[in-house]
Motif scaffolding. Structure first.
Motif, PDB file in Angstrom:
ATOM      1  N   UNK A 142     -40.811   9.203 -11.942  1.00  0.00           N
ATOM      2  CA  UNK A 142     -41.991   8.910 -12.269  1.00  0.00           C
ATOM      3  C   UNK A 142     -41.884   8.171 -13.520  1.00  0.00           C
ATOM      4  N   UNK A 143     -40.941   8.524 -14.448  1.00  0.00           N
ATOM      5  CA  UNK A 143     -40.755   7.684 -15.767  1.00  0.00           C
ATOM      6  C   UNK A 143     -40.189   6.355 -15.497  1.00  0.00           C
ATOM      7  N   UNK A 144     -39.275   6.126 -14.341  1.00  0.00           N
ATOM      8  CA  UNK A 144     -38.582   5.059 -14.185  1.00  0.00           C
ATOM      9  C   UNK A 144     -39.484   3.849 -13.511  1.00  0.00           C
ATOM     10  N   UNK A 155     -35.251  11.725 -21.433  1.00  0.00           N
ATOM     11  CA  UNK A 155     -35.202  10.389 -21.990  1.00  0.00           C
ATOM     12  C   UNK A 155     -33.605   9.504 -22.160  1.00  0.00           C
ATOM     13  N   UNK A 156     -32.751  10.448 -21.605  1.00  0.00           N
ATOM     14  CA  UNK A 156     -31.377   9.954 -21.671  1.00  0.00           C
ATOM     15  C   UNK A 156     -30.818  10.117 -23.021  1.00  0.00           C
ATOM     16  N   UNK A 157     -31.208  10.944 -23.929  1.00  0.00           N
ATOM     17  CA  UNK A 157     -30.949  10.951 -25.435  1.00  0.00           C
ATOM     18  C   UNK A 157     -31.614  10.445 -26.316  1.00  0.00           C
ATOM     19  N   UNK A 158     -32.488   9.315 -25.773  1.00  0.00           N
ATOM     20  CA  UNK A 158     -33.319   8.648 -26.706  1.00  0.00           C
ATOM     21  C   UNK A 158     -34.625   9.409 -27.352  1.00  0.00           C
ATOM     22  N   UNK A 194     -36.084  28.417 -28.032  1.00  0.00           N
ATOM     23  CA  UNK A 194     -36.824  27.743 -26.953  1.00  0.00           C
ATOM     24  C   UNK A 194     -37.150  26.332 -27.695  1.00  0.00           C
ATOM     25  N   UNK A 195     -36.880  26.127 -29.085  1.00  0.00           N
ATOM     26  CA  UNK A 195     -37.034  24.843 -29.688  1.00  0.00           C
ATOM     27  C   UNK A 195     -35.687  23.957 -29.072  1.00  0.00           C
ATOM     28  N   UNK A 196     -34.646  24.850 -29.086  1.00  0.00           N
ATOM     29  CA  UNK A 196     -33.476  24.202 -28.540  1.00  0.00           C
ATOM     30  C   UNK A 196     -33.553  23.620 -27.235  1.00  0.00           C
ATOM     31  N   UNK A 197     -34.047  24.681 -26.667  1.00  0.00           N
ATOM     32  CA  UNK A 197     -34.144  24.247 -24.893  1.00  0.00           C
ATOM     33  C   UNK A 197     -35.091  23.308 -24.751  1.00  0.00           C
ATOM     34  N   UNK A 198     -36.328  23.040 -25.481  1.00  0.00           N
ATOM     35  CA  UNK A 198     -37.320  22.192 -25.285  1.00  0.00           C
ATOM     36  C   UNK A 198     -36.273  20.661 -25.778  1.00  0.00           C
ATOM     37  N   UNK A 199     -35.840  20.729 -26.818  1.00  0.00           N
ATOM     38  CA  UNK A 199     -34.817  19.427 -27.242  1.00  0.00           C
ATOM     39  C   UNK A 199     -33.976  19.095 -26.399  1.00  0.00           C
ATOM     40  N   UNK A 200     -33.245  20.057 -25.791  1.00  0.00           N
ATOM     41  CA  UNK A 200     -32.354  19.620 -24.620  1.00  0.00           C
ATOM     42  C   UNK A 200     -32.992  19.051 -23.428  1.00  0.00           C
TER      43      UNK A 200
END
Length: 208
Positions: free
Chosen positions: A204-206, A111-114, A99-105
């Motif tokens: 919403x982020x944009x 964030x577009x990789x940021x 689930x940590x891997x899923x959260x990072x993904x």
């Protein structure tokens, strides 16, 4: 009762302004928090970003949260529940890593990789659309703490009294507009509580 998440965000923003709460960064917990967090960030003239955590499901019931893990690996476990269910260390290690891997993904997609924005020394408000157990909120708050935030506030429109009480030990301040004794689920306090898609959340982020 809130009309929808945007209404809840407007009302939450007004409460934060009335209290004189200031922020450098507002972090919404995807996906449902983004429509709530956008008005908060706008009202406080703060940057809006996301902090991501995933629930850790019980072995025989994935919908039952025995904890949560954030994208940086920050974890919270419901120790009483883990012990009562007899959850093994090997299961906990496996589900935490997955689930940590899923959260990072998920964080990378938003964030577009940021990376997570610099939080050291910053005043940070973590926003969700409501808290039931508080599991994911705790994991998110711990990630923000680990990143060195100067002050951490959790702001939600609604929460169960028990969860809000638990969260007060994880944040400098917890602001919940309502903590009803008849709490059963977050959605019961919204007239409109449909799913927020990833695509809509990113919009919403944009917004600026």
């Amino acid at each position: 009762m809130f009309a929808n998440r945007s209404d809840a965000g407007d009302r939450l923003a007004a409460e934060l302004e009335d209290r004189g709460i200031e922020a450098d960064v507002v972090l919404g917990i995807p996906r449902g928090a983004l429509p709530v967090a956008r008005p908060v960030a706008d009202a406080l003239e703060a940057d809006l970003d996301v902090v991501v955590a995933r629930k850790l499901g019980a072995p025989s019931n994935p919908e039952l949260a025995i904890g949560a893990v954030a994208s940086d690996g920050s974890v919270w476990l419901n120790d009483d529940l883990v012990e009562r269910l007899g959850v093994s260390e090997s299961y906990l290690a496996d589900v935490r890593e997955r689930e940590a891997t899923n959260a990072r993904g998920k964080a990378d997609r938003y964030r577009g990789g940021e990376p997570l924005p610099e939080l050291a020394g910053k005043r940070v408000i973590v926003v969700d659309d409501g808290v039931a157990t508080g599991a994911t909120a705790i994991a998110c708050l711990r990630q923000v703490r680990e990143a060195g935030a100067e002050r951490v506030v959790l702001a939600v429109p609604v929460g169960s009294p028990e969860a809000v009480a638990d969260l007060e030990s994880e944040a400098d301040e917890v602001i919940a507009l309502v903590t009803p004794g008849n709490f059963r689920a977050v959605g019961q306090f919204y007239r409109e509580f449909g799913q927020v898609t990833d695509e809509k959340a990113v919009e919403y982020l944009e917004e600026r």
